[in-house]
Design an enzyme around this catalytic site. Structure first.
Site, PDB file in Angstrom:
ATOM      1  N   ILE A 106       0.832  -1.204   0.000  1.00 27.88           N
ATOM      2  CA  ILE A 106       0.000   0.000   0.000  1.00 27.88           C
ATOM      3  C   ILE A 106       0.865   1.253   0.000  1.00 27.88           C
ATOM      4  O   ILE A 106       0.605   2.204  -0.745  1.00 27.88           O
ATOM      5  CB  ILE A 106      -0.965  -0.008   1.199  1.00 27.88           C
ATOM      6  CG1 ILE A 106      -1.948  -1.178   1.061  1.00 27.88           C
ATOM      7  CG2 ILE A 106      -1.720   1.314   1.286  1.00 27.88           C
ATOM      8  CD1 ILE A 106      -2.835  -1.391   2.268  1.00 27.88           C
ATOM      9  N   CYS A 109       2.724   1.285   8.281  1.00 28.88           N
ATOM     10  CA  CYS A 109       3.490   0.232   8.947  1.00 28.88           C
ATOM     11  C   CYS A 109       2.566  -0.636   9.796  1.00 28.88           C
ATOM     12  O   CYS A 109       1.470  -0.210  10.172  1.00 28.88           O
ATOM     13  CB  CYS A 109       4.597   0.835   9.805  1.00 28.88           C
ATOM     14  SG  CYS A 109       4.027   2.068  10.991  1.00 28.88           S
ATOM     15  N   PRO A 110       2.984  -1.860  10.101  1.00 24.67           N
ATOM     16  CA  PRO A 110       2.164  -2.718  10.959  1.00 24.67           C
ATOM     17  C   PRO A 110       2.199  -2.243  12.400  1.00 24.67           C
ATOM     18  O   PRO A 110       3.092  -1.487  12.810  1.00 24.67           O
ATOM     19  CB  PRO A 110       2.825  -4.090  10.813  1.00 24.67           C
ATOM     20  CG  PRO A 110       4.248  -3.781  10.462  1.00 24.67           C
ATOM     21  CD  PRO A 110       4.208  -2.531   9.636  1.00 24.67           C
ATOM     22  N   ARG A 143      -3.169   1.475  11.300  1.00 22.08           N
ATOM     23  CA  ARG A 143      -3.699   1.021  12.573  1.00 22.08           C
ATOM     24  C   ARG A 143      -3.827   2.214  13.513  1.00 22.08           C
ATOM     25  O   ARG A 143      -2.901   3.027  13.638  1.00 22.08           O
ATOM     26  CB  ARG A 143      -2.782  -0.043  13.205  1.00 22.08           C
ATOM     27  CG  ARG A 143      -2.870  -1.418  12.562  1.00 22.08           C
ATOM     28  CD  ARG A 143      -4.198  -2.078  12.878  1.00 22.08           C
ATOM     29  NE  ARG A 143      -4.312  -3.427  12.369  1.00 22.08           N
ATOM     30  CZ  ARG A 143      -4.808  -3.751  11.178  1.00 22.08           C
ATOM     31  NH1 ARG A 143      -5.202  -2.787  10.354  1.00 22.08           N
ATOM     32  NH2 ARG A 143      -4.927  -5.011  10.812  1.00 22.08           N
ATOM     33  N   ASP A 185      -8.541   6.741   8.916  1.00 19.44           N
ATOM     34  CA  ASP A 185      -9.579   5.737   8.697  1.00 19.44           C
ATOM     35  C   ASP A 185      -9.599   4.727   9.838  1.00 19.44           C
ATOM     36  O   ASP A 185     -10.407   3.803   9.829  1.00 19.44           O
ATOM     37  CB  ASP A 185      -9.326   5.017   7.363  1.00 19.44           C
ATOM     38  CG  ASP A 185     -10.452   4.064   6.999  1.00 19.44           C
ATOM     39  OD1 ASP A 185     -11.620   4.500   7.042  1.00 19.44           O
ATOM     40  OD2 ASP A 185     -10.172   2.892   6.679  1.00 19.44           O
ATOM     41  N   GLU A 190     -12.054   0.918  18.367  1.00 19.53           N
ATOM     42  CA  GLU A 190     -13.052   0.864  17.307  1.00 19.53           C
ATOM     43  C   GLU A 190     -14.228   0.001  17.743  1.00 19.53           C
ATOM     44  O   GLU A 190     -14.045  -1.206  17.931  1.00 19.53           O
ATOM     45  CB  GLU A 190     -12.416   0.347  16.009  1.00 19.53           C
ATOM     46  CG  GLU A 190     -11.315   1.257  15.502  1.00 19.53           C
ATOM     47  CD  GLU A 190     -10.589   0.744  14.276  1.00 19.53           C
ATOM     48  OE1 GLU A 190      -9.843   1.520  13.656  1.00 19.53           O
ATOM     49  OE2 GLU A 190     -10.750  -0.452  13.940  1.00 19.53           O
ATOM     50  N   HIS A 217     -13.054   3.145   9.420  1.00 13.38           N
ATOM     51  CA  HIS A 217     -12.317   1.938   9.020  1.00 13.38           C
ATOM     52  C   HIS A 217     -12.951   1.297   7.778  1.00 13.38           C
ATOM     53  O   HIS A 217     -13.243   0.100   7.740  1.00 13.38           O
ATOM     54  CB  HIS A 217     -12.252   0.931  10.168  1.00 13.38           C
ATOM     55  CG  HIS A 217     -11.061   0.023  10.091  1.00 13.38           C
ATOM     56  ND1 HIS A 217     -10.384  -0.413  11.199  1.00 13.38           N
ATOM     57  CD2 HIS A 217     -10.423  -0.533   9.019  1.00 13.38           C
ATOM     58  CE1 HIS A 217      -9.382  -1.190  10.831  1.00 13.38           C
ATOM     59  NE2 HIS A 217      -9.387  -1.272   9.512  1.00 13.38           N
TER      60      HIS A 217
END
Length: 323
Positions: free
Chosen positions: A158, A208-209, A237, A261, A266, A285
């Site tokens: 992405i 990034c994760p 995230r 997003d 959440e 999201h």
């Protein structure tokens, strides 16, 4: 072979097809599952598929038949991958299912922050243009992206696509990642350190994760390093940022805009500080939620199961003992 989907409603509210997975076993799809319901619903499952329902170590004792776990997403922090590895159970995710979808959402947020099209539409509908009596006006001075520098924190599929779109808009691109390799062919582009991205870019986008090292990567200290008035985007995230620190930076003007997003919780709490900050765009999201992307998740999940059944598993995010 029994296949159980713990939370399938958001992935497929009825507009995509479970067929590719149904052909591989006896499929049972639950709209959603609480942590307390998982053991009962998955006790007879050979394969468990989850999107956001947590699968933690204590559950393993109640899942005697499980032999594979599939995550219906790229991020797999909802699964205790080490615990499943110790039982020899592979955990497989899906990757690159919505690269263009999320990249386009990044630019939807960025362009709205730069052009404020919704605010101007609302002002016209409220009668402002008519009342002003002039052929042109603007509530916020529009911003041109050409010549500005976009910083990417994370340079996976992405992040790379966002960089390509930024280049098409005439932006310079810097990318910070753990293992810089395979630089793109467009220019100007350069790999950079995180500090260089923070200090040199007008726009910063997170890709990034979420790991213990990246949790609250963007905090008060790092926000202070950014150019005053820079725009921050987060479609990765929520916990990558400290939301209270971001809110403070928006109120002070250190941040010129924030588009996200994803959020730390959440759904977010009603008193989330970002609900009352200027120059802020929040979406629920949904960047991944096109029909195309959601069908890709199902198709890729089916391929993960098929490859595992054939003894050639792919997209395994843990290292099951004995494999």
């Amino acid at each position: 072979m029994n296949i159980v989907v713990l939370d399938g409603k958001l992935l497929n509210p009825g507009d995509v097809d479970w067929g590719p997975v149904e052909t591989l076993g006896n499929l049972k799809v639950y709209d959603n599952s609480s942590p307390e319901q998982v053991a009962g619903r998955a006790a007879e499952a050979d394969i468990i598929l989850t999107n956001k329902v947590p699968l933690r170590r204590p559950l393993l004792a109640d899942l005697p038949r499980v032999r594979m776990v599939g995550v219906l997403a790229t991020g797999y922090d909802v699964v205790d991958i080490d615990a499943f590895a110790e039982r020899g159970i592979p955990v497989c995710n899906v990757v690159a299912y919505g690269v263009n979808d999320v990249a386009q959402h990044v630019f939807a947020l960025l362009l709205e922050l730069c052009r404020r099209t919704s605010a101007h539409t609302d002002s016209i509908r409220s009668g402002q243009w008519t009342a002003r009596g002039e052929w042109c006006y603007w509530l916020h001075t529009p911003v041109c992206l050409e010549g500005q520098t976009l910083g990417l924190v994370g340079f996976g599929n992405i992040g790379r696509r966002v960089g390509e779109l930024a280049n098409a808009f005439g932006m310079n691109v810097l990318a910070s990642c753990r293992t810089p390799k395979h630089p793109p062919t467009y220019a100007p582009f350069a790999f950079a350190t995180l500090d260089q991205v923070l200090t040199r870019c007008e726009v910063i986008s997170l890709h990034c994760p979420l790991t213990p090292e990246t949790r609250e990567l963007i905090n008060r200290k790092r926000l202070a390093k950014m150019k005053r008035g820079a725009i921050l985007l987060n479609t990765a995230r929520g916990p990558l940022v400290n939301e209270a620190d971001v809110a403070e930076a928006l109120h002070s003007g250190q941040l010129g805009g924030y588009g996200a997003d994803v959020m730390v919780s959440e759904p977010p709490a009603a008193d989330n500080p970002l609900f009352h900050t200027p120059n802020t765009l929040l979406t629920p999201h949904m960047a991944w939620a096109t029909v195309r992307a959601r069908q890709n998740i199902i198709n890729l999940t089916a391929e993960n199961i098929r490859r595992w059944q054939n003894g050639t598993p792919v997209n395994v995010v843990n290292a099951p003992l004995g494999q």
